[in-house]
Write an enzyme that holds these catalytic residues in place. Structure first.
Site, short mmCIF file in Angstrom:
data_model
loop_
_atom_site.label_atom_id
_atom_site.label_comp_id
_atom_site.label_asym_id
_atom_site.label_seq_id
_atom_site.Cartn_x
_atom_site.Cartn_y
_atom_site.Cartn_z
CB CYS A 92 71.41 14.83 17.51
SG CYS A 92 71.80 16.75 18.48
CG HIS A 390 75.39 13.10 21.43
ND1 HIS A 390 75.31 11.22 19.46
CD2 HIS A 390 75.13 13.40 21.43
CE1 HIS A 390 74.68 12.65 19.31
NE2 HIS A 390 73.94 13.26 20.21
CB CYS A 420 66.41 14.90 20.47
SG CYS A 420 68.11 14.75 22.07
#
Lengths: 436, 319
Positions: A92, A390, A420
């Site tokens: 991510c 996202h 995160c």
């Protein structure tokens, strides 16, 4: 961070509106979407792409036919063949990795102008033939005589039609078998986050994103995506399409938990969406940026990467922010705005508790005092991934871009972009305002 | 409850200290098994006596609508009957009285519950090991809620001690999960993990340990609707059908004889009890259950198996 006494800066940046997967960018691929963002950045800044030292692109799931999607993007965006390009991966945080890798390269004196880009087209994540099917095709290909071919063909079984789903497997941590949503549930239980808290948080994220869109706050960083072709063609997008203008807590309250039925906290509504998007930044030194006629957005004060328990990967921002703050010689109270990626509302709320917890600071961060308050009024002022989506590879760069613009928009000195990372990591970048 | 003559543990605490009563909200009461003299709650005489006393108070309070029975924490409920007492008793009459007094407490609870015709929605909120007597206590409630955790194990392992479930287990389990499944559970003495227990119908709902009390309260107050399980048509076709019963009895008998070579009397008696359970009124069934289990308790097989159990626990503690 400096290079020969020269501050390392985000010289310019731009992002595309983020689209829910399967909607606006359903027909795109990462190579084209990233290139269109980069092209626009070059056009707006008037930078000659030939001056770039290198191109860094963060992408979690590059299309299988574009293994080094960074190079594809560079060439399609008009970067000359002589400029090298690479693709970086840190789940991510891949987009943030592109930014920090560029900063590190500048600090090391390898160059002074980098394109750092994050891109993800989650719409294009494939379904894959399962192992039995793959072996079946292998047998079929190897068979020579008619009889052998017939024999191989007869070994076909209906179970071979069951595909492996790249997006679900991609979002599952192979070391502990937990899909990301379940790590959110673990944090909800550990930190006592209720479903109601999470739904309220998610509703507020949508409200803030709506305000940011309508007040033209996002116009500072966003370029509408208008594909070539006849008017009205599918795929044009003026703003992030995940923002729900009429989101209510009641409506969210009706949704079923997705990962742990029936008592879980994480629902589709209070988790980040699966999205497509791209964000591009020019990373340079302050002097070089001014030489090129650019007014830098922000200086990179410090950055940090950190590791933590994969099953509690949502706490990554706490660890990495602690490190980045220490390197910068700052405290949370110095930070005027925080962009903390909203993987799950419960995860953000757990982070907030961990930031404020003295116990957590002592046990996990090796600090005497708590890290400091992650004030709601300063965190994700313009909404976050719950509303905006996202697109995994792009988010890290998007957070840096939004946090950089927030310095001026909120008239503050420092901002923090942190997120995160699946697999149990955290990343954080602290940005500093540059007075003109 | 008359405890005259029943075996008490040496360090038995004073009356009223083994079960805590807590009223989290109007109309709802929680009974928490928390005996001060045990590291793990055991359904021994002092605890049953205190539990019975709490029921006195609950019976009198007409404002109550829900009751939650739970342990000290979401992963410890109770580890079953007092095995030392079972190992120590040598008199058949005393053994029968011990069994009957436990049955009486559970039956009283059952009669307070909705499924027993009472006015309380009774929820057993259990977790961690829930073997034997602890499981039978839960069976006397309307609903069983179990912590969804690796440590949770629920079942009726009495046959491994040379006896069979004597606190209503052979009567209530078949009514709940049906004759064939109950037969398997009781004869194998198997302890089921959370998911398996849910699949079997032994428990009604699973929830993470952190949410156990909250969900239990929701169930007991009716904020969350969940009805006790019913067997429906299967009760007629299987559990009470003489032909099906005869077949199950024959198969079970054959299986037990193959495994025990006839050396263990308990499983054979258990088959009789379970087979008759669904076709007999509950009170009659309980009386028979107690009458037939008493001789097994005083039997030397049980004494040896209890000794074996203690030794293996000691060995586990050393490991």
């Amino acid at each position: 961070m400096t290079s020969n006494g020269n501050r390392i800066v985000l010289a310019a940046g731009l992002r595309l509106p983020q689209a829910r997967a399967g909607i606006a960018y359903a027909g795109e691929d990462a190579g084209h979407l990233g290139a269109s963002c980069a092209r626009e950045l070059f056009a707006r800044t008037g930078i000659d792409p030939g001056q770039l030292s290198e191109v860094f692109v963060g992408c979690v799931g590059p299309p299988h036919d574009q293994a080094n999607v960074g190079r594809v993007i560079a060439l399609r965006a008009g970067v000359p063949r002589s400029v090298p390009a690479m693709t970086l991966g840190r789940n991510c945080a891949s987009g943030m990795q592109a930014v920090t890798s560029a900063a590190t390269a500048i600090k090391a004196g390898r160059g002074d102008l980098y394109l750092a880009l994050g891109v993800e087209v989650m719409s294009a994540y494939p379904l894959i033939f399962n192992r039995q099917a793959t072996q079946f095709f292998g047998r079929l290909a190897r068979a020579r005589s008619l009889g052998a071919k017939l024999g191989a063909a007869l070994s076909w079984r209906p179970s071979m039609l069951a595909p492996r789903i790249a997006i679900t497997e991609g979002l599952t941590d192979p070391t502990n078998g937990l899909i990301m949503g379940r790590t959110g549930e673990i944090l909800a239980r550990e930190f006592g986050i209720s479903r109601d808290d999470a739904d309220h948080y998610a509703t507020e994220s949508h409200r803030r994103a709506k305000v940011a869109r309508d007040s033209k706050r996002f116009a500072r960083e966003l370029v509408p995506h208008l594909p070539l072709g006849p008017a009205g063609k599918k795929g044009s997008l003026l703003a992030d399409d995940g923002i729900r203008d009429d989101q209510s807590v009641e409506a969210l309250g009706k949704m079923r938990p997705y990962f742990e039925k029936p008592d879980g906290v994480v629902t589709i509504g209070n988790a980040c969406g699966i999205s497509d998007g791209a964000a591009a930044l020019l990373v340079s030194t302050e002097a070089r940026a001014r030489e090129l006629g650019l007014t830098p957005l922000a200086a990179i004060r410090s950055y940090a990467w950190s590791g933590c328990d994969p099953a509690r990967m949502g706490l990554g921002p706490v660890y990495s922010s602690a490190k980045a703050l220490k390197d910068a010689g700052l405290e949370m109270s110095d930070i005027g705005a925080v962009e903390l990626n909203e993987a799950f509302a419960a995860q953000v709320l757990a982070c907030r508790k961990a930031f404020a917890s003295e116990d957590f600071a002592r046990k996990e961060l090796g600090r005497e005092r708590a890290l400091g308050a992650l004030e709601h009024s300063k965190t994700n002022i313009n909404g976050g991934a719950i509303a905006l989506g996202h697109p995994v590879g792009a988010t890290g760069a998007r957070l840096c871009l939004t946090a950089a613009h927030e310095l001026e928009a909120s008239d503050i000195e420092f901002s923090l972009a942190t997120l995160c990372i699946g697999g149990g990591q955290g990343g954080a970048v602290i940005l500093e305002r540059i007075s003109a | 409850m008359d405890i005259e003559g029943l075996p008490l543990p040496e360090n038995a605490p004073e009356p009223g200290s083994c079960v805590r009563m807590h009223r989290p909200e109007g109309g709802l009461v929680e009974l928490i098994l928390d005996p001060p003299h045990r590291s793990m709650a055991v359904l021994d005489v002092p605890l049953l006596r205190d539990f019975d006393q709490c029921l006195d108070e609950i019976e009198k309070d007409s404002s109550l609508r829900g009751l939650v029975i739970t342990g000290r924490d979401p992963l410890s409920f109770a580890v079953g009957a007092d095995i030392d007492a079972i190992g120590g008793v040598t008199d058949v009459d005393l053994a029968r009285r011990m069994v009957r007094s436990g049955q009486a407490v559970f039956q009283r609870l059952h009669l307070l519950s909705r499924s027993g015709g009472g006015r309380l929605k009774i929820v057993a909120a259990v977790g961690g090991p829930v073997p034997g007597g602890a499981c039978e206590l839960a069976l006397a409630c309307d609903l069983i809620l179990l912590s969804d955790h690796d440590k949770s194990r629920i079942g009726l392992p009495e046959v491994k001690l040379g006896i069979y479930p004597g606190w209503g287990g052979t009567q209530r389990l078949p009514r709940r999960i049906g004759l064939p499944a109950a037969m398997g559970a009781i004869l194998s003495g198997r302890l089921y993990a959370a998911r398996q227990a849910k699949k079997l119908g032994l428990v009604d709902r699973l929830t993470p340990p952190e949410y156990l009390l909250r969900i239990a309260r929701n169930l007991a107050t009716g904020r969350e609707r969940l009805e006790p399980p019913t067997r429906g048509w299967r009760s007629f076709v299987i559990d009470r059908n003489p032909a099906a019963k005869a077949l199950i009895a024959k198969q079970s008998h054959k299986q037990v004889m193959a495994q025990t070579k006839g050396h263990y009397p308990a499983p054979l008696k258990a088959i009789e009890m379970v087979i008759a359970a669904c076709s007999t009124p509950l009170e009659t069934g309980l009386e028979a259950e107690a009458r037939h289990v008493a001789p097994l308790i005083v039997n030397s097989v049980t004494k040896s198996l209890v000794g074996l159990f203690h030794r293996s626990e000691e060995a586990k503690a050393l490991a």
